[in-house]
Design a protein around this motif. Structure first.
Motif, mmCIF file in Angstrom:
data_model
loop_
_atom_site.group_PDB
_atom_site.id
_atom_site.type_symbol
_atom_site.label_atom_id
_atom_site.label_comp_id
_atom_site.label_asym_id
_atom_site.label_seq_id
_atom_site.Cartn_x
_atom_site.Cartn_y
_atom_site.Cartn_z
ATOM 1 N N UNK A 76 0.773 -1.215 0.052
ATOM 2 C CA UNK A 76 0.252 -0.052 -0.085
ATOM 3 C C UNK A 76 0.915 1.307 -0.283
ATOM 4 N N UNK A 77 0.587 2.136 -1.014
ATOM 5 C CA UNK A 77 1.560 3.338 -0.996
ATOM 6 C C UNK A 77 0.819 4.622 -1.274
ATOM 7 N N UNK A 78 1.242 5.531 -0.864
ATOM 8 C CA UNK A 78 0.749 6.834 -1.100
ATOM 9 C C UNK A 78 1.991 7.996 -1.112
ATOM 10 N N UNK A 79 1.990 8.747 -2.345
ATOM 11 C CA UNK A 79 2.921 9.628 -2.674
ATOM 12 C C UNK A 79 4.236 9.361 -2.124
ATOM 13 N N UNK A 80 4.975 8.000 -2.496
ATOM 14 C CA UNK A 80 6.311 7.672 -2.094
ATOM 15 C C UNK A 80 6.900 7.262 -3.406
ATOM 16 N N UNK A 81 6.970 8.041 -4.549
ATOM 17 C CA UNK A 81 7.595 7.568 -5.707
ATOM 18 C C UNK A 81 9.040 7.388 -5.508
ATOM 19 N N UNK A 82 9.607 8.206 -4.574
ATOM 20 C CA UNK A 82 11.148 8.241 -4.671
ATOM 21 C C UNK A 82 11.446 6.896 -3.949
ATOM 22 N N UNK A 83 10.609 6.317 -2.870
ATOM 23 C CA UNK A 83 11.256 5.119 -2.125
ATOM 24 C C UNK A 83 10.520 3.766 -2.569
ATOM 25 N N UNK A 84 9.467 3.812 -3.397
ATOM 26 C CA UNK A 84 8.798 2.607 -3.823
ATOM 27 C C UNK A 84 9.541 1.826 -4.890
ATOM 28 N N UNK A 85 10.506 2.124 -5.474
ATOM 29 C CA UNK A 85 11.274 1.398 -6.570
ATOM 30 C C UNK A 85 12.084 0.443 -5.500
ATOM 31 N N UNK A 86 12.650 0.743 -4.343
ATOM 32 C CA UNK A 86 13.230 -0.139 -3.550
ATOM 33 C C UNK A 86 12.648 -1.375 -3.160
ATOM 34 N N UNK A 87 11.527 -1.051 -2.727
ATOM 35 C CA UNK A 87 10.462 -2.158 -2.279
ATOM 36 C C UNK A 87 10.089 -3.008 -3.397
ATOM 37 N N UNK A 107 -4.821 6.917 -3.508
ATOM 38 C CA UNK A 107 -4.887 8.455 -3.743
ATOM 39 C C UNK A 107 -3.550 9.365 -3.866
ATOM 40 N N UNK A 108 -2.851 8.569 -4.487
ATOM 41 C CA UNK A 108 -1.373 9.313 -4.815
ATOM 42 C C UNK A 108 -1.589 10.455 -5.722
ATOM 43 N N UNK A 109 -0.624 11.719 -5.525
ATOM 44 C CA UNK A 109 -0.683 12.701 -6.540
ATOM 45 C C UNK A 109 0.696 12.918 -7.274
ATOM 46 N N UNK A 112 3.597 7.717 -8.888
ATOM 47 C CA UNK A 112 3.418 6.451 -8.249
ATOM 48 C C UNK A 112 3.154 5.285 -9.366
ATOM 49 N N UNK A 113 1.997 5.696 -10.043
ATOM 50 C CA UNK A 113 1.577 4.714 -11.203
ATOM 51 C C UNK A 113 2.688 4.480 -12.230
ATOM 52 N N UNK A 114 3.242 5.403 -12.376
ATOM 53 C CA UNK A 114 4.603 5.246 -13.573
ATOM 54 C C UNK A 114 5.626 4.496 -13.125
ATOM 55 N N UNK A 115 5.795 4.808 -11.605
ATOM 56 C CA UNK A 115 6.762 3.777 -11.068
ATOM 57 C C UNK A 115 6.435 2.444 -11.063
ATOM 58 N N UNK A 116 5.192 2.083 -10.722
ATOM 59 C CA UNK A 116 4.827 0.703 -10.643
ATOM 60 C C UNK A 116 4.911 -0.011 -11.947
ATOM 61 N N UNK A 117 4.713 0.794 -13.109
ATOM 62 C CA UNK A 117 4.528 0.393 -14.339
ATOM 63 C C UNK A 117 5.956 0.137 -15.059
ATOM 64 N N UNK A 118 6.971 0.960 -14.461
ATOM 65 C CA UNK A 118 8.309 0.732 -14.990
ATOM 66 C C UNK A 118 9.050 -0.436 -14.287
ATOM 67 N N UNK A 119 8.817 -0.428 -12.888
ATOM 68 C CA UNK A 119 9.646 -1.327 -12.155
ATOM 69 C C UNK A 119 8.963 -2.753 -11.942
ATOM 70 N N UNK A 130 -9.877 8.046 -3.408
ATOM 71 C CA UNK A 130 -10.109 8.541 -2.077
ATOM 72 C C UNK A 130 -9.283 7.991 -1.295
ATOM 73 N N UNK A 131 -8.615 8.716 -0.205
ATOM 74 C CA UNK A 131 -7.680 8.057 0.750
ATOM 75 C C UNK A 131 -8.456 7.264 1.529
ATOM 76 N N UNK A 132 -7.942 5.869 1.743
ATOM 77 C CA UNK A 132 -8.805 4.825 2.433
ATOM 78 C C UNK A 132 -8.047 4.507 3.987
ATOM 79 N N UNK A 133 -7.002 5.139 4.096
ATOM 80 C CA UNK A 133 -5.841 5.218 5.578
ATOM 81 C C UNK A 133 -5.432 3.514 4.850
#
Length: 361
Positions: A76-87, A107-109, A112-119, A130-133
């Motif tokens: 689960x991620x929200x606005x973490x495009x910088x750190x998500x690739x390592x995970x 609900x990232x702004x 994030x979507x581009x990072x997932x598609x690439x990695x 909508x942010x779910x928590x």
């Protein structure tokens, strides 16, 4: 660039994020059902390295002894495009073919979507407008899980070894009443932070052992066990989610094991929203836990302790208003939560205390 399989989540919010809490009658029925038997020897006598070697060695000697169960990773991620690739990269490197990856974009702004598609182009990408928590995001991912074993990783954490999934799958196959396998979480410098220690006495277990608490961002879960107890709480957002699940899981007869041979590095990147509302969530959610699970007089004592802690912590941090609001919100639902039917037995409380569990905090 090929995108992952996107699935827009139209409803958003808590109601659309998966199963909710069972009704009181269902909760009582769940506690009375037969508990799976334990089988397979434990690994308590080995060091972390020896435990991993022993598990791998058994599989190498018997490569066709059993089929490999499917393992689902949920991030689960929200606005973490910088750190998500390592995970994501640590998951892609896992030497376990029968696995899938589900990424929940809460609900990232950012990108994030581009990072997932690439990695991880083959990942299932679920996007919520909508942010779910944290609980809602987990439940959205779990609803699409194809494996009975689900590994949850924080978006700023990564597995250190490529054979981790193999060891996780084997342990769940061996131990029938294993509900959650909790990993050893380290800071980048190799130390264990106090808040990521699963024992109340702050002693990091060096061998596999039963515990009473887990870290939701570094664990593996038996999906059927989680469904049986009603899933993750949808109303907590952050803080105390793990303790809520632990109470119900242990009351239903499952075990939580600490696996020092599965290591995760957690960057623990703070967010402004989480830091400014820390006292609010901690005070409110822990009062809710007391009302929902603890028998008399423990529920009343814990409530008073957290009200006092909130005042002191709020004064020190300058967030007294947040602490007061958390206390008010917690008390507002006290009677309602008390009547949900999940009050745990004195035997479960004793078991949690014996396992150095976080019964009181």
């Amino acid at each position: 660039m090929r995108r992952g399989r996107d699935a827009e989540h139209p409803g958003g919010g808590r109601e659309s994020a998966g199963a909710g809490r069972p009704a009181p009658d269902e909760a009582r029925e769940a506690r009375s059902r037969a508990i799976p038997r334990r089988r397979g020897e434990g690994l308590a006598g080995d060091s972390p390295r020896a435990q991993a070697s022993r598990l791998i060695g058994v599989e190498e000697r018997n490569p066709c002894s059993r089929p490999e169960p499917k393992v689902t990773f949920v991030v689960a991620t929200r606005n973490r495009e910088r750190y998500l690739p390592g995970c994501l990269e640590s998951i892609e490197r896992q030497a376990y073919p029968n696995r899938e990856l589900i990424v929940v974009d809460d609900a990232s702004t950012d990108g994030t979507r581009e990072v997932v598609s690439s990695v991880s182009p083959s990942a299932i990408l679920l996007s919520s407008p909508k942010q779910l928590g944290i609980g809602g995001a987990y439940e959205l991912g779990l609803a699409r899980a194809g494996g009975e074993i689900v590994v949850i990783l924080d978006d700023d954490a990564y597995l250190t070894d490529t054979g981790s999934t193999h060891l996780i799958a084997r342990r769940f196959t061996e131990v029938d009443d294993l509900g959650i396998l909790c990993f050893h979480v380290e800071a980048p410098d190799g130390t264990t932070r106090a808040k990521e220690n699963v024992r109340r006495d702050k002693q990091v277990p060096q061998r596999e052992e039963e515990i009473a608490y887990f870290l939701s961002g570094a664990c593996a879960i038996r999906l059927s066990a989680l469904r049986r107890i009603g899933g993750f709480p949808l109303d907590f957002e952050v803080a105390a989610t793990e303790l809520d699940v632990s109470f119900r899981l242990l009351e239903s007869g499952y075990r939580i094991l600490f696996a020092p041979y599965i290591r995760v590095v957690h960057l623990d990147v703070a967010t402004e929203e989480k830091e400014t509302r820390r006292e609010f969530y901690l005070v409110r959610n822990n009062i809710w836990l007391a009302a929902r699970y603890l028998p008399f007089p423990f529920a009343q004592v814990r409530t008073l302790l957290w009200l006092g802690w909130g005042m002191i912590s709020g004064l020190r941090s300058g967030n007294l208003a947040q602490a007061l609001r958390g206390g008010a919100d917690g008390l507002a639902r006290w009677a309602e939560l008390r009547g949900e039917g999940w009050t745990v037995s004195s035997a479960t409380i004793a078991r949690m205390n014996a396992l150095s569990g976080r019964t009181w905090y």
